[in-house]
Write an enzyme that holds these catalytic residues in place. Structure first.
Site, mmCIF file in Angstrom:
data_model
loop_
_atom_site.group_PDB
_atom_site.id
_atom_site.type_symbol
_atom_site.label_atom_id
_atom_site.label_comp_id
_atom_site.label_asym_id
_atom_site.label_seq_id
_atom_site.Cartn_x
_atom_site.Cartn_y
_atom_site.Cartn_z
ATOM 1 N N LYS A 188 0.846 -1.202 0.000
ATOM 2 C CA LYS A 188 0.000 0.000 0.000
ATOM 3 C C LYS A 188 0.875 1.243 0.000
ATOM 4 C CE LYS A 188 -3.803 -2.515 1.895
ATOM 5 N NZ LYS A 188 -4.378 -3.184 3.042
ATOM 6 N N GLN A 233 -5.542 -2.292 9.045
ATOM 7 C CA GLN A 233 -5.305 -3.600 8.432
ATOM 8 C C GLN A 233 -5.925 -4.712 9.277
ATOM 9 O OE1 GLN A 233 -3.844 -3.975 5.389
ATOM 10 N NE2 GLN A 233 -4.193 -6.163 5.492
ATOM 11 N N ASP A 272 -11.985 1.657 2.926
ATOM 12 C CA ASP A 272 -12.305 0.233 2.770
ATOM 13 C C ASP A 272 -13.796 0.039 2.493
ATOM 14 O OD1 ASP A 272 -10.176 -1.633 3.050
ATOM 15 O OD2 ASP A 272 -10.029 -1.209 5.198
HETATM 16 N N1 GUN Z 1 -7.052 -7.565 5.243
HETATM 17 C C1 GUN Z 1 -7.247 -8.330 4.145
HETATM 18 N N2 GUN Z 1 -7.944 -7.642 3.212
HETATM 19 C C2 GUN Z 1 -8.187 -6.430 3.727
HETATM 20 C C3 GUN Z 1 -8.840 -5.264 3.235
HETATM 21 O O1 GUN Z 1 -9.372 -5.216 2.128
HETATM 22 N N3 GUN Z 1 -8.845 -4.197 4.068
HETATM 23 C C4 GUN Z 1 -8.300 -4.238 5.306
HETATM 24 N N4 GUN Z 1 -8.393 -3.141 6.055
HETATM 25 N N5 GUN Z 1 -7.680 -5.290 5.794
HETATM 26 C C5 GUN Z 1 -7.617 -6.378 5.000
#
Ligand code: GUN
Length: 286
Positions: free
Chosen positions: A53, A97, A120
């Site tokens: 990211k 996360q 998200d």
């Molecule tokens: N962990 C696995 N996929 C995701 C996601 O799309 N967003 C977040 N915040 N954590 C994750």
């Protein structure tokens, strides 16, 4: 032989457009889209995602704010950080996360993120907006699937769409997005009777259950479009999807590979959401 829906190629195209849009935003307003990513603990897979990211932010010219918190972080400490970031005008998107360590309450953490910064789209306000079809941001994985279907020119209206998996992150929002585009949508899950038959009636089959090679060739209609959201690591360390690619591919018209299909789209969609959030928070609508 199916045509491959390559997330690598489509993702690169979307990023190119996002980069141009970001440059134009910075030039005209001086605003850099800002994404805060919070990682609690040191889950190895999560560390890789968080790093990717950050790299995506660098590539597109966003500001990245990274918070790596100890495994022992308390609920109150995490909520305090979110409250600070909610008020920080340089931060347009906040991502916590997942999964969080067991002692933290995921739901109240996700609820604490200001809905306009929830890139998200996990906050109930954003989930609700998706339900009624008037949303600002979409959850990254289903949004990435829609982008792949559109890039391949797959018609959705009137098609029999089957989503296997009912998670809040993928299955449920995926079904809503296909419904909004006038697909006839069925959601299947572990208690579904005659799963193979239901899948075999699908024109568009989207699979997100996390079981390697679960969808076999007999469960797929000749000419179906097959989207594999699964990323499973086999004992030999190789990655494989929820679809038995080797045997399903000859029957499908379009199919996503794993890796290189839905995976590369997800972070790109996060960047798209962050840019959109930055614009909306500054009164720019497009
Ligand atoms: N962990 C696995 N996929 C995701 C996601 O799309 N967003 C977040 N915040 N954590 C994750």
């Amino acid at each position: 032989m199916a045509q491959l829906m390559s997330g690598k190629i489509v993702s690169a195209q979307v990023r190119e457009n996002l980069k141009k849009e970001t440059e134009a935003l910075i030039e005209s307003t001086g605003i850099y889209p800002g994404l805060a990513v919070i990682l609690v603990g040191h889950d190895p897979a999560s560390q890789v995602y968080v790093r990717n990211k950050q790299l995506a932010c660098e590539e597109l010219g966003f500001h990245a704010f990274e918070y790596k918190l100890s495994e022992n972080t308390t609920q109150e400490q995490l909520l305090d950080l979110i409250r600070v970031l909610n008020k920080d005008a340089k931060v347009h998107g906040i991502l916590v996360q997942l999964p969080l360590p067991d002692h933290l309450d995921e739901q109240s953490v996700l609820y604490a993120i200001a809905p306009e910064k929830d890139v998200d789209a996990f906050h109930p306000m954003n989930v609700g907006k998706i339900m009624i079809g008037s949303y600002d941001v979409l959850p990254c994985t289903p949004a990435g699937v829609m982008e792949l279907l559109d890039a391949a020119g797959v018609e959705i209206a009137g098609k029999n769409c089957v989503v296997v998996g009912r998670s809040n992150i993928v299955g449920k929002p995926m079904a809503m997005l296909l419904l909004q585009r006038s697909g006839t949508v069925t959601i299947c899950h572990s208690r579904t009777k005659n799963l193979a038959e239901v899948c075999a009636a699908a024109d568009i089959l989207v699979v997100a259950i996390g079981k390697p090679k679960f969808i076999t060739a007999d469960m797929v209609k000749e000419g179906a479009v097959v989207v594999d959201v699964g990323i499973n690591r086999l004992e030999n360390k190789k990655l494989c999807g929820d679809v038995d690619f080797e045997n399903v591919e000859p029957k499908a018209s379009y199919i996503t590979p794993v890796p290189g299909g839905v995976g590369p789209m997800t972070i790109t969609m996060l960047m798209k959401n962050t840019l959109r959030a930055a614009k909306l928070q500054n009164g720019i609508k497009d």
